[in-house]
Design a protein around this motif. Structure first.
Motif, short mmCIF file in Angstrom:
data_model
loop_
_atom_site.label_atom_id
_atom_site.label_comp_id
_atom_site.label_asym_id
_atom_site.label_seq_id
_atom_site.Cartn_x
_atom_site.Cartn_y
_atom_site.Cartn_z
N GLY A 116 -15.36 43.64 1.59
CA GLY A 116 -16.49 44.51 1.80
C GLY A 116 -17.43 44.06 2.90
N ILE A 117 -16.94 43.28 3.83
CA ILE A 117 -17.80 42.70 4.86
C ILE A 117 -18.26 43.77 5.85
N ILE A 129 -21.70 32.20 12.08
CA ILE A 129 -20.39 31.55 12.14
C ILE A 129 -19.76 31.51 10.75
N THR A 130 -20.57 31.32 9.71
CA THR A 130 -20.04 31.33 8.34
C THR A 130 -19.44 32.70 8.01
N ARG A 131 -20.06 33.76 8.47
CA ARG A 131 -19.49 35.10 8.25
C ARG A 131 -18.16 35.25 8.99
N PHE A 132 -18.09 34.71 10.22
CA PHE A 132 -16.83 34.76 10.95
C PHE A 132 -15.74 34.00 10.20
N ILE A 133 -16.10 32.85 9.65
CA ILE A 133 -15.14 32.05 8.88
C ILE A 133 -14.64 32.85 7.68
N HIS A 134 -15.54 33.52 6.99
CA HIS A 134 -15.15 34.32 5.83
C HIS A 134 -14.21 35.44 6.24
N LEU A 135 -14.50 36.10 7.33
CA LEU A 135 -13.69 37.23 7.76
C LEU A 135 -12.28 36.78 8.16
N GLY A 247 -5.29 34.93 13.65
CA GLY A 247 -6.56 34.97 12.92
C GLY A 247 -6.63 33.96 11.80
N GLU A 248 -5.66 34.04 10.88
CA GLU A 248 -5.70 33.22 9.67
C GLU A 248 -4.84 31.95 9.79
#
Length: 462
Positions: A116-117, A129-135, A247-248
């Motif tokens: 749900g980002i 950056i933490t949001r980028f890591i989560h995504l 990405g992952e």
């Protein structure tokens, strides 16, 4: 889960995936993927542009070196997201669909994004950056505490049951997809990969991959070695593999993937801030800035300074034009190979010649008195969705014309007191227009208009 194809296993995950039953459902899900990748290109570029540049902005030597490295990393990741958008476009073209270069306005969200980002335009910070890591996180990686407390990330969002526009009657049986099975980008691509395999199993490759092979973008076109031309199931799955691995990362090895890169950036940032509590690597840039009032209002994001708003409009115009040029490339008709090479290289050249320098310039310009010391940024606003001009001659003339108009606009902003760098950007836009001319019908070129633009720029060297 998809079966093994030509010696390699499915590249994504073993989790239950969203069921795909028709071509239209698969195309709809690829549209979601295209909007996601497109949004990430803009988001990563925006964050890169917000970083300070050198020691004149209160940075020590060590800090300036780190900031330069982070800007390069974010820019390279944005370029890889451009590759991902091209791969999704190839998948769409192979299925007989049109490329999808539209996207929602920022802040950008969808039920089909992981966790749900919401994709936003935000300055460089630990939170960003933490949001980028989560995504970008791989399957099986726990959600961090910082993300669980972040109101912008709805980690408990319900997983969608079907693809957008799915044809399901009230009593059709639909397999439930657990929330945890649709919480990463990999899960989105798992559904796409499984859908490809399912359609091939039901209809055969020739009936599924009906797009013309010549319409595929290649590594030579974009000068991106991982760009896979999609013509059958094997190449389609190799395209998905690139999308997920960059990405992952592959399972258990994400060191060089976006996820691993962002982890290292955050670790470096925290170490530098532990040594200097006042260290802020980014300019005070407004979040999700807007040059024009969007539908639903600007929510305090509207840039009020006239010169700044004009530069934002110029940057948005260059971004829209680049999108239109890429759309023409992916949907070309009878262009020669030489013309297509020119088109894609000139389109990508707009990024380095105009969009990125304008974006960095904007993060130094004031947003307006109502925003205190906050500066603006590249808003990537779209005045109207990118649409295809169907006829080759007209399409090229329209692109050429728009380049001249943007060059003239840049010159006018400079004359009205805008930064001097706008003169150089006007020259770059004019040069891009000249680069298209060999592929226009010379008798119809509006050469007088280009001469008028260049008269404002002064004589060209050489």
């Amino acid at each position: 889960m998809a079966a093994e194809v030509d010696g390699y296993l499915p590249v994504v995950t073993n989790a239950p995936a969203l069921q795909i039953e028709t071509r239209d459902e698969l195309v709809s899900l690829l549209h979601e993927a295209a909007e996601l990748e497109h949004g990430l290109v803009c988001s990563y570029l925006f964050t890169a542009c917000t970083l300070k540049e050198d020691g004149t902005e209160d940075l020590s030597g060590q800090q300036a070196e780190a900031v330069t490295r982070w800007r390069g990393l974010l820019t390279s990741v944005a370029l890889e997201e451009m590759l991902h958008l091209a791969l999704v476009s190839n998948l769409l073209t192979a299925l007989g669909a049109a490329p999808h270069l539209r996207r929602p306005a920022f802040p950008q969200s969808s039920r089909y994004y992981p966790g749900g980002i919401t994709i936003e335009l935000r300055r460089f910070s630990d939170t960003t950056i933490t949001r980028f890591i989560h995504l970008e996180r791989p399957e099986g990686v726990d959600i961090e505490e910082e993300v669980l407390s972040d109101q912008a990330v709805q980690v408990d969002a319900d997983a969608p049951e079907v693809a957008p526009g799915a044809l399901r009657a009230p009593h059709d049986e639909v397999e439930e997809v657990p929330t945890e099975a649709f919480s990463t980008v990999g899960h989105l691509y798992q559904a796409i990969e499984d859908g490809l395999c399912h359609l091939v199993e039901q209809r055969g490759e020739d009936a599924v991959f009906i797009g013309p092979p010549r319409a595929q973008a290649t590594a030579t076109d974009f000068q991106l070695p991982d760009l896979v031309a999609v013509t059958d199931l094997e190449s389609a799955r190799r395209a998905v593999e690139v999308l997920v691995v960059q990405g992952e990362g592959v399972r258990g090895d994400w060191t060089d993937a976006h996820y691993g890169k962002f982890l290292r950036v955050r670790e470096e940032l925290r170490a530098l801030q532990a040594d200097d509590g006042d260290f802020d690597p980014a300019r005070p840039v407004l979040a999700n800035p807007a040059a024009h009032i969007p539908v639903g209002g600007a929510d305090g994001r509207l840039v009020e300074e006239p010169i700044t708003a004009a530069v934002m409009t110029l940057c948005n115009g260059c971004y829209e034009l680049m999108t239109a040029m890429l759309l023409r490339f992916f949907s070309h008709t009878d262009e020669s190979d030489d013309a297509l090479g020119t088109l894609v290289q000139r389109a990508l050249g707009l990024m380095s010649a105009a969009i990125r320098p304008l974006g960095m310039l904007l993060t130094t310009l004031p947003a307006g008195a109502g925003h205190g010391e906050a500066t603006a940024g590249p808003s990537f606003e779209v005045s109207r969705p990118a649409s295809l001009t169907p006829h080759r001659r007209a399409a090229w003339l329209v692109l050429h014309e728009r380049l001249m108009e943007l060059a003239a606009f840049a010159g006018r902003i400079a004359e009205d007191g805008g930064p001097d760098v706008l003169v150089e950007i006007a020259e770059q836009l004019s040069a891009t227009a000249r680069g298209l001319e060999p592929h226009l019908e010379r008798s119809r070129i509006r050469r007088d208009e280009l001469d008028h633009v260049e008269a404002h720029l002064g004589p060209r060297e050489g």
